[in-house]
Structure formats: structure tokens, C-alpha cells
Design a protein around this motif. Sequence first.
Motif, PDB file in Angstrom:
ATOM      1  N   GLY A 147      11.637   8.679  22.071  1.00 27.64           N
ATOM      2  CA  GLY A 147      10.276   8.721  22.573  1.00 27.64           C
ATOM      3  C   GLY A 147       9.214   8.462  21.530  1.00 27.64           C
ATOM      4  O   GLY A 147       9.384   8.766  20.346  1.00 27.64           O
ATOM      5  N   ILE A 148       8.089   7.897  21.985  1.00 32.34           N
ATOM      6  CA  ILE A 148       7.010   7.446  21.104  1.00 32.34           C
ATOM      7  C   ILE A 148       5.677   7.987  21.610  1.00 32.34           C
ATOM      8  O   ILE A 148       5.462   8.141  22.809  1.00 32.34           O
ATOM      9  CB  ILE A 148       6.958   5.906  21.073  1.00 32.34           C
ATOM     10  N   GLY A 149       4.753   8.250  20.680  1.00 31.13           N
ATOM     11  CA  GLY A 149       3.376   8.612  21.016  1.00 31.13           C
ATOM     12  C   GLY A 149       2.518   8.554  19.777  1.00 31.13           C
ATOM     13  O   GLY A 149       2.993   8.184  18.690  1.00 31.13           O
ATOM     14  N   TRP A 150       1.244   8.968  19.915  1.00 28.93           N
ATOM     15  CA  TRP A 150       0.304   8.889  18.800  1.00 28.93           C
ATOM     16  C   TRP A 150      -0.554  10.137  18.733  1.00 28.93           C
ATOM     17  O   TRP A 150      -0.951  10.690  19.775  1.00 28.93           O
ATOM     18  CB  TRP A 150      -0.622   7.675  18.954  1.00 28.93           C
ATOM     19  N   LEU A 185       1.549   7.373  14.293  1.00 30.07           N
ATOM     20  CA  LEU A 185       2.668   7.259  15.226  1.00 30.07           C
ATOM     21  C   LEU A 185       3.588   8.463  15.125  1.00 30.07           C
ATOM     22  O   LEU A 185       3.940   8.906  14.023  1.00 30.07           O
ATOM     23  CB  LEU A 185       3.454   5.988  14.912  1.00 30.07           C
ATOM     24  N   LEU A 186       4.010   8.981  16.286  1.00 33.21           N
ATOM     25  CA  LEU A 186       5.063   9.981  16.372  1.00 33.21           C
ATOM     26  C   LEU A 186       6.252   9.365  17.078  1.00 33.21           C
ATOM     27  O   LEU A 186       6.095   8.581  18.019  1.00 33.21           O
ATOM     28  CB  LEU A 186       4.602  11.217  17.152  1.00 33.21           C
ATOM     29  N   VAL A 187       7.460   9.714  16.636  1.00 31.02           N
ATOM     30  CA  VAL A 187       8.673   9.215  17.274  1.00 31.02           C
ATOM     31  C   VAL A 187       9.761  10.277  17.196  1.00 31.02           C
ATOM     32  O   VAL A 187       9.852  11.013  16.205  1.00 31.02           O
ATOM     33  CB  VAL A 187       9.137   7.882  16.638  1.00 31.02           C
ATOM     34  N   VAL A 201      10.876  15.545  15.488  1.00 30.44           N
ATOM     35  CA  VAL A 201       9.828  14.558  15.740  1.00 30.44           C
ATOM     36  C   VAL A 201       9.337  14.102  14.372  1.00 30.44           C
ATOM     37  O   VAL A 201       9.011  14.925  13.512  1.00 30.44           O
ATOM     38  CB  VAL A 201       8.668  15.153  16.561  1.00 30.44           C
ATOM     39  N   ARG A 202       9.318  12.796  14.173  1.00 30.89           N
ATOM     40  CA  ARG A 202       8.886  12.224  12.901  1.00 30.89           C
ATOM     41  C   ARG A 202       7.480  11.630  13.049  1.00 30.89           C
ATOM     42  O   ARG A 202       7.083  11.188  14.117  1.00 30.89           O
ATOM     43  CB  ARG A 202       9.860  11.133  12.439  1.00 30.89           C
ATOM     44  N   ARG A 203       6.776  11.588  11.919  1.00 31.01           N
ATOM     45  CA  ARG A 203       5.423  11.038  11.872  1.00 31.01           C
ATOM     46  C   ARG A 203       5.392   9.912  10.845  1.00 31.01           C
ATOM     47  O   ARG A 203       5.911  10.061   9.731  1.00 31.01           O
ATOM     48  CB  ARG A 203       4.434  12.139  11.478  1.00 31.01           C
TER      49      ARG A 203
END
Length: 293
Positions: free
Chosen positions: A57-60, A66-68, A76-78
Motif C-alpha cells: 500500500g501507498i500514501g502520502w 511518500l509512505l509505503v 510502514v516506510r517513509r
Amino acid sequence: MAETTVLRDGLHFGEGPRRGPDGRLYYSDFYSGEVHALDLETGDDEVICSIDGQLSGIGWLPDGRLLVVSMLDHTVRRLEGDDLVLHADISDIATFHANDMLVDGEGRAYVGNFGFDLHGLITEVGIPRLLEPDFEPPGAALALVQPDGSVSVAAEDLKFPNGMALLADPTGESESGNILVVAETIAFQLTSFSVDRDGSLQNRRVWADVKEFGIAPDGIAGDGDGVWVAPALQPAVFRVTEGGKITQRVETTQMCYSVAVVGDKLVCLTAPDSHPDVVKQARLGKVEVFELN
């Protein structure tokens, strides 16, 4: 015949499609450990970041970072520069691979997880077993990650919490004015929650039961008063409204597992199967596009 146009192929297994701040389609490819950005007009595709693992999953965050989701280590990585640094560890919540994610406008991330070894179970008993009335899969918790990386449980005992969408609350009763719709893949239903101002979830209810249509809801994307649903077991994508009404069906070239609405385009990430024995070594995944207007 498929109604979509194949814009890109050669993926292992695409996941988490989202419209990025720059207007491009961002998506992850499970088994290459990469996040890509794809220009839907030109077809130009750029690798944004990668990791030795599996990304989903991806978001901001509100500032555009970016978060993934890193699936195998339940984090969750940044993205900081060229590095994917630790943003949050949900290993105390996730009982199997971390998976899809929705990040709201405040930077709060809702993160699902498999809950159990789904593909191992499918190998052992087959997909038809999942459809039998007495099948009772283990539940999984949905994690809530605050912008500062702190983690809590947003909801418990979801049956494979997968794709998510934020919709306006038609009742006007939720504090934030929104509801969160969550795909419970192995329950064959979409479940909704009222969203409080702090991101906590209340008033759990079945938003749509889609089992009769053979839909095991995987990725979903909000579209007005409905959601587009990737059914996982069919080469198609469905638009569903509350109560389980199907308002549109779009045929794809192969099984559809995740979707996004980007402007006037419906983007479908497809593959012949979700099982790693099929898609981990081969590159059979595609990005398919359907014009909504």
C-alpha cells in the motif's frame, strides 16, 4: 472481450494504485520490491524507490512525503531522499503480511494485513473451500498509524482487511463527515465505519454483501456514493453502492486485484493469479485503463 486498454505489462503483481501529488499513477509491484510512477497519458514509467522485500500500500503525508507498506517485516516506510526509512512498526498488530493502506488528508494511515497464510490455505484446500458456509477464517486487526508513527488498533476481527476508501457520510453523523469502507476479502463483504476527528473508528456495519456476485473484494476505490471493487476471482471490476447494488461492470483481460480512479480513468491492476507460485517468478501483471467518461 476486455473493455480496458493495456497501458503497461511486465509486472509481477501490482498493488496499491493511487493518484500521486504530481498527477501520475503510483503503484507497487510486490515481488520486485518497487514503487513506480506511471504517466497515464504517455505511458512513461519511473521506478521511485525499491527495497529488498515486498512493498504494497501507498500514501502520502500532508507535506508530500511518500509512505509505503513493507509487507514481510510489518512496517510502514517513509521515503526520505532516496532511502525508505522506518515510519511505523505494526508487527504487534499484524499477524501475517502487512498489505493495503489508506492515508487520509491528515496523514493518518490505516493499514491492513492478511491475518493468516491465505495462499498456504488455498494450496491446501483450494479456493472453493473459502466459499463454503462453514468456513470461518481467523480475524485480523486494522492498524492506525498516526503521522508521528505511533500505532494503535483501529478495528479488530476483520476477515482479511484489504482495500479501503473514504466516502462522505450520507447520514452526517460521523465527527469527521466521512466513513471508511474496508474490503473484508474472505468475508466477501464491504464493511464501513464512522470516522471520528482523531481517526478512530465507530459504528461498524456491513456496507455491502457481495458474496452472491462471486466477489472477494480486494482493492477498492471511492467514486462518489460508491466504490469500484476488484473482485480477485474474476477478470472484471464492479462499481458497488451501499446495500450491495452493482451499478457497472467493466471487463479486464485477466483477474483484477486493485483499482484506482485517476481523473476520468479507471485503473485496474491485473494478473492471472495472486498465488506467488504463479506470479513471483513470471512477469504477467498488467496496468489496464478504462475511460469513465
